[in-house]
Design a protein around this motif. Structure first.
Motif, PDB file in Angstrom:
ATOM      1  N   TRP A  27       0.863  -1.260   0.036  1.00  0.00           N
ATOM      2  CA  TRP A  27      -0.153  -0.070  -0.086  1.00  0.00           C
ATOM      3  C   TRP A  27       0.761   1.312   0.029  1.00  0.00           C
ATOM      4  CZ3 TRP A  27      -2.693  -2.696   4.741  1.00  0.00           C
ATOM      5  CH2 TRP A  27      -3.543  -3.575   3.967  1.00  0.00           C
ATOM      6  N   VAL A  28       2.092   1.200   0.877  1.00  0.00           N
ATOM      7  CA  VAL A  28       2.886   2.331   0.882  1.00  0.00           C
ATOM      8  C   VAL A  28       3.547   2.774  -0.455  1.00  0.00           C
ATOM      9  CG1 VAL A  28       5.067   3.213   1.725  1.00  0.00           C
ATOM     10  CG2 VAL A  28       3.228   2.326   3.261  1.00  0.00           C
ATOM     11  N   GLU A  29       3.993   1.346  -1.116  1.00  0.00           N
ATOM     12  CA  GLU A  29       4.583   1.535  -2.404  1.00  0.00           C
ATOM     13  C   GLU A  29       3.526   2.198  -3.580  1.00  0.00           C
ATOM     14  OE1 GLU A  29       6.460  -2.317  -3.392  1.00  0.00           O
ATOM     15  OE2 GLU A  29       8.292  -1.525  -2.151  1.00  0.00           O
ATOM     16  N   ALA A  30       2.281   1.683  -3.490  1.00  0.00           N
ATOM     17  CA  ALA A  30       1.149   2.149  -4.211  1.00  0.00           C
ATOM     18  C   ALA A  30       1.005   3.708  -4.012  1.00  0.00           C
ATOM     19  CB  ALA A  30      -0.073   1.376  -4.148  1.00  0.00           C
ATOM     20  N   ALA A  31       1.013   4.099  -2.978  1.00  0.00           N
ATOM     21  CA  ALA A  31       1.019   5.516  -2.591  1.00  0.00           C
ATOM     22  C   ALA A  31       1.927   6.260  -3.318  1.00  0.00           C
ATOM     23  CB  ALA A  31       0.745   5.919  -1.176  1.00  0.00           C
ATOM     24  N   LEU A  84      13.764  10.023   4.837  1.00  0.00           N
ATOM     25  CA  LEU A  84      12.639  10.152   5.920  1.00  0.00           C
ATOM     26  C   LEU A  84      11.599  10.956   5.341  1.00  0.00           C
ATOM     27  CD1 LEU A  84      11.727   8.787   8.444  1.00  0.00           C
ATOM     28  CD2 LEU A  84      12.903  10.544   9.769  1.00  0.00           C
ATOM     29  N   ILE A  85      10.387  10.379   5.312  1.00  0.00           N
ATOM     30  CA  ILE A  85       9.184  11.411   4.965  1.00  0.00           C
ATOM     31  C   ILE A  85       8.300  11.296   6.170  1.00  0.00           C
ATOM     32  CG2 ILE A  85       9.334  10.876   2.541  1.00  0.00           C
ATOM     33  CD1 ILE A  85       6.859   9.073   2.919  1.00  0.00           C
ATOM     34  N   GLY A  86       8.321  10.471   7.364  1.00  0.00           N
ATOM     35  CA  GLY A  86       7.551  10.761   8.483  1.00  0.00           C
ATOM     36  C   GLY A  86       7.222   9.581   9.153  1.00  0.00           C
ATOM     37  N   ASP A  87       6.178   9.236  10.037  1.00  0.00           N
ATOM     38  CA  ASP A  87       5.581   8.514  10.346  1.00  0.00           C
ATOM     39  C   ASP A  87       4.062   8.477  10.559  1.00  0.00           C
ATOM     40  OD1 ASP A  87       8.305   7.490  11.510  1.00  0.00           O
ATOM     41  OD2 ASP A  87       7.825   8.830  13.106  1.00  0.00           O
ATOM     42  N   LEU A  88       3.294   7.171  10.536  1.00  0.00           N
ATOM     43  CA  LEU A  88       2.033   7.126  10.777  1.00  0.00           C
ATOM     44  C   LEU A  88       1.608   6.481  11.679  1.00  0.00           C
ATOM     45  CD1 LEU A  88       0.779   6.109   6.974  1.00  0.00           C
ATOM     46  CD2 LEU A  88       0.867   8.363   7.945  1.00  0.00           C
ATOM     47  N   ALA A  89       0.626   6.884  12.533  1.00  0.00           N
ATOM     48  CA  ALA A  89      -0.068   5.926  13.672  1.00  0.00           C
ATOM     49  C   ALA A  89      -1.340   5.815  13.345  1.00  0.00           C
ATOM     50  CB  ALA A  89       0.013   6.653  14.813  1.00  0.00           C
ATOM     51  N   ILE A  90      -1.517   4.326  13.217  1.00  0.00           N
ATOM     52  CA  ILE A  90      -3.054   3.835  12.527  1.00  0.00           C
ATOM     53  C   ILE A  90      -3.839   3.298  13.692  1.00  0.00           C
ATOM     54  CG2 ILE A  90      -4.324   2.715  11.019  1.00  0.00           C
ATOM     55  CD1 ILE A  90      -2.069   2.796   9.153  1.00  0.00           C
ATOM     56  N   THR A 114      -4.243   3.600   5.088  1.00  0.00           N
ATOM     57  CA  THR A 114      -2.398   3.665   4.673  1.00  0.00           C
ATOM     58  C   THR A 114      -2.010   4.633   3.667  1.00  0.00           C
ATOM     59  OG1 THR A 114      -2.406   1.540   5.801  1.00  0.00           O
ATOM     60  CG2 THR A 114      -0.466   2.250   4.454  1.00  0.00           C
ATOM     61  N   ILE A 115      -2.865   4.468   2.461  1.00  0.00           N
ATOM     62  CA  ILE A 115      -2.483   5.388   1.379  1.00  0.00           C
ATOM     63  C   ILE A 115      -2.972   6.728   1.601  1.00  0.00           C
ATOM     64  CG2 ILE A 115      -3.234   5.917  -0.839  1.00  0.00           C
ATOM     65  CD1 ILE A 115      -3.689   2.814  -1.260  1.00  0.00           C
ATOM     66  N   HIS A 116      -3.914   7.265   2.415  1.00  0.00           N
ATOM     67  CA  HIS A 116      -4.358   8.378   2.809  1.00  0.00           C
ATOM     68  C   HIS A 116      -3.338   9.103   3.724  1.00  0.00           C
ATOM     69  CE1 HIS A 116      -7.404  11.370   4.049  1.00  0.00           C
ATOM     70  NE2 HIS A 116      -6.932  11.542   5.144  1.00  0.00           N
ATOM     71  N   GLY A 117      -2.773   8.260   4.844  1.00  0.00           N
ATOM     72  CA  GLY A 117      -1.716   8.817   5.511  1.00  0.00           C
ATOM     73  C   GLY A 117      -0.445   9.140   4.920  1.00  0.00           C
ATOM     74  N   VAL A 118      -0.094   8.421   3.814  1.00  0.00           N
ATOM     75  CA  VAL A 118       1.408   8.247   3.155  1.00  0.00           C
ATOM     76  C   VAL A 118       1.116   9.726   2.213  1.00  0.00           C
ATOM     77  CG1 VAL A 118       2.850   7.439   1.143  1.00  0.00           C
ATOM     78  CG2 VAL A 118       1.973   6.055   2.797  1.00  0.00           C
ATOM     79  N   LEU A 119       0.020   9.907   1.754  1.00  0.00           N
ATOM     80  CA  LEU A 119      -0.334  11.298   1.058  1.00  0.00           C
ATOM     81  C   LEU A 119       0.091  12.274   1.998  1.00  0.00           C
ATOM     82  CD1 LEU A 119      -3.109  10.173  -1.688  1.00  0.00           C
ATOM     83  CD2 LEU A 119      -0.576  10.496  -1.907  1.00  0.00           C
TER      84      LEU A 119
END
Length: 153
Positions: A27-31, A84-90, A114-119
């Protein structure tokens, strides 16, 4: 061209029924591909429970409830070039509850958030209607590439 992605996935709660690191990587790679990011990227995803999700949302956004995904874009000092682009907490319980309430497949909702967060980590936002329209269209296109229906329909 293969993406260079360094991804750390950490589980702050029981892992049963939660997506695997391989799913998050997909999902991260797709984003990243969908956002046309070609540079190496590094990020961390932490899956949290209601308590930790609520504390993070309260401490960083001033909102005293657990939300589905929080993004923490990196703020590097001038002259420091890291991937580094950052961190996500889900928040896993929120994701699962929302999927049930919205009649969505849980896995599809995980992918979407996941995609929403990466964007968000890449600078996309939905504060105003114009930005929301752009971000939602991008999310929908990325999800379609994964065979997932439009989450906004």
């Amino acid at each position: 061209m293969a993406l260079s992605v360094e991804l750390a996935v950490r589980y702050g709660l029981t892992r049963n029924g939660l997506p695997s690191p391989a799913s998050f990587r997909r999902w991260v790679e797709a984003a990243l591909r969908g956002a046309k990011r070609r540079k190496p990227s590094a990020l961390a995803i932490r899956l949290v429970d209601i308590g930790e999700g609520r504390a993070l949302n309260r401490d960083y956004r001033g909102k005293d409830y657990a939300t589905n995904v929080l993004s923490f874009p990196v703020e590097l000092p001038p002259g420091v070039a890291l991937p580094l682009i950052g961190d996500l907490a889900i928040c896993a319980p929120v994701v699962q509850r929302e999927a049930a309430e919205q009649g969505k497949a849980v896995r599809d909702h995980w992918a979407h958030l996941t995609i929403h967060g990466v964007l968000h980590l890449l600078g996309h936002d939905h504060v105003d209607e114009r930005d929301a329209t752009i971000m939602e269209a991008l999310e929908t296109r990325i999800l379609a590439g994964l065979g997932i229906a439009d989450p906004y329909a």
